[in-house]
Enzyme design. Structure first.
Site, short mmCIF file in Angstrom:
data_model
loop_
_atom_site.label_atom_id
_atom_site.label_comp_id
_atom_site.label_asym_id
_atom_site.label_seq_id
_atom_site.Cartn_x
_atom_site.Cartn_y
_atom_site.Cartn_z
N ASP A 141 8.36 -11.87 64.47
CA ASP A 141 7.35 -10.85 64.18
C ASP A 141 7.18 -9.90 65.35
O ASP A 141 6.69 -10.29 66.42
CB ASP A 141 6.03 -11.53 63.86
CG ASP A 141 4.99 -10.55 63.30
OD1 ASP A 141 5.32 -9.37 63.14
OD2 ASP A 141 3.86 -10.99 63.02
N ASP A 350 8.15 -2.24 61.92
CA ASP A 350 7.57 -3.58 61.88
C ASP A 350 8.50 -4.54 61.14
O ASP A 350 8.87 -4.30 59.99
CB ASP A 350 6.22 -3.50 61.17
CG ASP A 350 5.52 -4.84 61.08
OD1 ASP A 350 5.66 -5.65 62.00
OD2 ASP A 350 4.82 -5.07 60.07
#
Length: 471
Positions: A141, A350
């Site tokens: 992440d 992202d």
């Protein structure tokens, strides 16, 4: 997942239970990790990156559906929007690098895989923790700082995961980090939640909460991190979670690669350099799905392909997120009909968001241009959830799909082929894999990044793209 601001309504009973709890207990197992040629140690090493669907599980749970993925993705986007709504806007100035000389000649690379089979639309790596090392499937992440995984004895709650839960007492090198440590003091900046101290043990207690109401609470810890049989870090700081609930699928936890001092990137930067890159393999049975992914940590990965770079934009209020400047979108080589000012919104790249989101004005112009070409060849179909532009047919059978280009400052960009721009929801139903948002924000999701090599040169504040990065 992205951290959200602390809530008054947070589970205080759970938290105080952690504060006064005792030591942890036992069990874990080993998963094989492939090592590269020993000669690669001088130049670096590579680890594979997987989409979650590539990990077979014996757990008796229902398969992860596309609807599940969309729901979780929407929660992720709301989390990002919430963070931006509570912070000041992004500065359009470019961060000045302290030095152009990249340190750390080593390169560490690990397999990166799809996460569908462990209940996530994201990607995971296998990492080893402890002495002897036990291996775990961890979601990668770029929007999270603190890395954490579930730990026995799971004083409050641990969600179901594909690997045995880590037992700290079986590791000869495990340590809890005391409240007086600088790492404990850094937690507020990394998680947006102030740490607390266990009265019983003097251990630092972290709270990582996320905008979708997911959270992990536990002890800030340190142990030996193994990224291959021959490479690792002896003092890796992470969270040993005792209460972990939310949208994590069946992963053991999260590897944080945000731009923050407690992230895995920062902790490994002295050895490998303050940079990383990845190539995300395709998912959802798209063409070229046999391609393998990888996560590389180290500055050596920046020269492996002919990247085109765009500046990393600075936001002093949210320095951990990666912002870019989106300047143009083209369809079949022609710019969409939208004002230049429409692009002046925060744009985040992202790894944890699946479907790219665009402000409504930009999305509507893109949709109009795309449909004008596609509808001449393929019948339109009703939309599916947030995906409102769909056609009859399969991605594999659709020839001559118009190329969509996302162009960033400096000319770097993503030229989206059919497997990046279209997603086959079910047999015979294919949709445009982008969606609108009413908020003034753009998010470049992982579906559009698939098969590109994406390089984060954090030391010099730039991000690069290269086509054909997965092999």
């Amino acid at each position: 997942m992205l951290q959200k601001l602390p809530s008054e309504v947070y589970k205080m009973t759970i938290f105080w239970f952690l504060v006064f709890s005792a030591h942890l207990a036992t069990a874990s197992s080993v998963v094989e990790v492939q090592d590269k040629d020993p000669r690669q140690k001088k130049e670096g090493m590579q680890l594979k990156l997987y989409h979650v669907k590539g990990l077979e599980s014996s757990l008796s749970t229902s398969p992860f559906s596309f609807s599940d993925m969309i729901k979780k993705d929407e929660e992720r986007v709301r989390s990002l929007q919430s963070i931006l709504a509570n912070k000041e806007g992004v500065s359009n100035s470019v961060t000045t690098a302290s030095s152009d000389k990249l340190k750390g000649p080593n390169l560490l690379t690990t397999p990166l895989k799809s996460g569908l089979s462990i209940g996530s639309g994201n990607y995971y790596v296998k990492i080893g923790l402890g002495t002897p090392a036990k291996y775990f499937s961890m979601i990668v992440d770029t929007g999270s700082s603190l890395s954490w995984l579930q730990c026995q004895p799971c004083l409050i709650y641990c969600h179901e995961q594909v690997d045995p839960i880590f037992t700290p007492s079986t590791s000869k090198t495990y340590k809890r980090i005391p409240c007086s440590s600088p790492q404990c003091s850094s937690l507020k900046a990394s998680t947006l939640n102030a740490p607390s101290c266990s009265n019983a043990t003097g251990a630092c207690v972290y709270k990582a909460s996320y905008g979708d109401n997911s959270f992990s609470n536990g002890y800030l810890s340190q142990d030996f991190l193994t990224l291959s049989p021959s490479e690792g870090s002896s003092a890796f700081v992470y969270g040993c979670g005792q209460d972990n609930q939310g949208l994590f699928g069946r992963a053991a936890g999260i590897i944080g690669l945000a731009n923050d001092k407690l992230s895995m990137l920062a902790q490994l930067s002295k050895k490998y350099g303050n940079a990383f890159s990845y190539c995300l393999p395709t998912s959802f049975s798209q063409p070229n799905s046999s391609l393998s992914g990888s996560l590389s940590i180290g500055t050596s990965s920046l020269t492996s392909l002919p990247y085109k770079f765009t500046p990393l934009l600075k936001n002093p209020k949210i320095p951990s997120l990666y912002f870019l400047g989106l300047t143009t979108i083209t369809v079949a080589g022609k710019p969409i009909e939208v004002s230049a000012s429409s692009y002046n919104v925060p744009t985040i790249i992202d790894s944890g968001t699946v479907i790219t989101r665009l402000p409504e004005a930009i999305y509507n112009a893109l949709q109009e241009s795309f449909v004008k070409i596609m509808s001449k060849k393929y019948a339109q179909a009703p939309g599916f959830s947030i995906l409102d532009t769909c056609f009859r047919g399969s991605v594999k059978g659709m020839a001559r799909v118009p190329e969509i280009q996302l162009v960033f400052r400096g000319g770097a960009g993503l030229a989206l082929q059919a497997h990046n721009s279209l997603i086959e929801i079910e047999k015979g139903l294919t949709c445009l894999a982008l969606a609108p948002t009413a908020n003034p924000i753009s998010i470049i999701g992982n579906y559009q990044q698939q098969t590109f090599k994406v390089a984060y040169d954090v030391a010099n504040s730039k991000i690069g793209f290269a086509a054909g990065g997965c092999k």
